[in-house]
Structure formats: structure tokens, C-alpha cells
Design an enzyme around this catalytic site. Structure first.
Site, PDB file in Angstrom:
ATOM      1  N   ASP A   8       0.451   1.542  -1.785  1.00  0.00           N
ATOM      2  CA  ASP A   8       0.199   0.118  -1.982  1.00  0.00           C
ATOM      3  C   ASP A   8      -1.091  -0.189  -1.219  1.00  0.00           C
ATOM      4  OD1 ASP A   8       0.408  -2.623  -2.497  1.00  0.00           O
ATOM      5  OD2 ASP A   8       1.660  -2.963  -0.735  1.00  0.00           O
ATOM      6  N   GLU A  68      -0.327   1.333  -6.865  1.00  0.00           N
ATOM      7  CA  GLU A  68      -0.171  -0.010  -7.421  1.00  0.00           C
ATOM      8  C   GLU A  68      -1.530  -0.548  -7.844  1.00  0.00           C
ATOM      9  OE1 GLU A  68       1.412  -4.449  -6.175  1.00  0.00           O
ATOM     10  OE2 GLU A  68       2.325  -2.710  -5.200  1.00  0.00           O
ATOM     11  N   ASP A 140       4.831  -3.507   2.940  1.00  0.00           N
ATOM     12  CA  ASP A 140       3.857  -2.644   2.260  1.00  0.00           C
ATOM     13  C   ASP A 140       4.420  -1.244   2.016  1.00  0.00           C
ATOM     14  OD1 ASP A 140       1.440  -4.442   2.128  1.00  0.00           O
ATOM     15  OD2 ASP A 140       1.856  -4.491   4.277  1.00  0.00           O
TER      16      ASP A 140
END
Length: 173
Positions: A8, A68, A140
Site C-alpha cells: 500500500d 494498490e 496501512d
């Protein structure tokens, strides 16, 4: 069995999560947050992302990476910084010879929670449940683990559709 690294990316902190997948079984390996030196300029922060991920890759030897995608930012400047952070993460993985897949936040939430409209807390809770963790992971790190779970599920579904019955080090049967 496959080891999947989820990422992420962010320009202030980058989450990572690693799972081991054996058939339909997902096992937690590790996760965390790479905190970037916000007093440093962007190139120095991008180097920290790159170097930290290369170290994680060398330590855990993942075979696949799920990153992501950028879906929104507060401003054009934030979007550019986020894109550069993603680029640094992807380059760290590609230069290590890893296969990189990209997923939207909607796809990750759908894979983990069952709905693309899920809230961050729901993703954290479901990652905890799916990986049988003793506590809820940091936001996260949970997003990164969610990306890894999404890739595991997508990869498994694609293999089922193709009729592949087993995989051995790059060979499909």
C-alpha cells in the site's frame, strides 16, 4: 505454495504485508509500515521505499507482488507524489524479478470484505479474521495484506478457470 507481498504505497508511509498461500489456505507471514523521513525531500523518501522493499524481498523471497493503485488524492501534487511512491515500489519489485499485479481499492475491499464500499475499519477487521491474527493490524499494513489476499484470490480463480490443476516453479499442469 506461493508467497505474496502486498504493498500500500504512500509518500509519508508505505504499508507492506506478506502472506503464504497454499491452495485456499492463507497464512500470515509478516507486515508493517515503512515510515518515510518527512523532513527529507521526495527523492530521498523514494529511495527509502525502494531500499526497504528490496530488503523485505531479499528476506522473505515472495514470488508475486500486489500493489494498490492510486484512486484519489487531496490535490494534484498529492496524486503525483503518490504515483512516484508507487513507481519506486514497483521498480524495487520488478528489478528483483517479481511479477507485479495492480488492484484498485475497490477490488481489494471486495476481495477482503465482500463489498467495494467497505470502510478502513472493516478491512482491518476482516484481514484479522481471514489471517487469524491476534490483533487488528495497522491501517496501512492491513491494506497491504488486503492487496495480497486479493491477488491470492484472483490468481486462484484464474487458475481454476484455466483448468490448471497444479503449479510447480513456473510450470502449469
Amino acid at each position: 505454495m506461493a508467497i505474496i507481498l502486498g504493498i500500500d504505497p504512500g509518500s509519508v508511509k508505505t504499508g507492506f504485508g506478506i502472506i503464504k498461500v497454499d491452495g485456499n489456505r492463507h497464512e500470515y507471514v509478516t507486515s508493517g509500515v515503512i515510515r518515510l523521513p518527512i523532513t527529507e525531500d521526495l527523492p530521498a523518501r523514494l529511495k527509502v521505499i525502494h531500499d526497504s522493499l528490496q530488503e523485505i524481498i531479499q528476506t522473505y523471497s515472495p514470488r508475486f507482488v500486489a500493489v494498490e493503485q492510486v484512486f484519489m488524492a487531496k490535490s494534484a501534487g498529492s496524486a503525483l507524489k503518490l504515483g512516484q511512491a508507487r513507481g519506486a515500489a514497483i521498480v524495487a519489485c520488478v528489478t528483483s524479478g517479481l511479477e507485479v499485479a495492480e488492484y484498485s481499492a475497490l477490488q481489494i475491499k471486495q476481495a477482503v470484505v465482500g463489498t467495494g464500499a467497505a470502510k478502513k475499519e472493516q478491512v482491518q477487521h476482516m484481514v484479522k479474521v481471514l489471517l487469524k491474527l491476534p490483533a487488528v493490524p495497522q491501517e496501512d499494513a492491513a491494506d497491504a495484506l488486503g492487496a495480497a489476499i486479493c491477488h491470492a484470490n484472483t490468481r486462484s480463480g484464474l487458475l481454476n478457470l484455466s483448468g490448471v490443476t497444479s503449479i510447480r516453479r513456473g510450470r502449469m499442469r
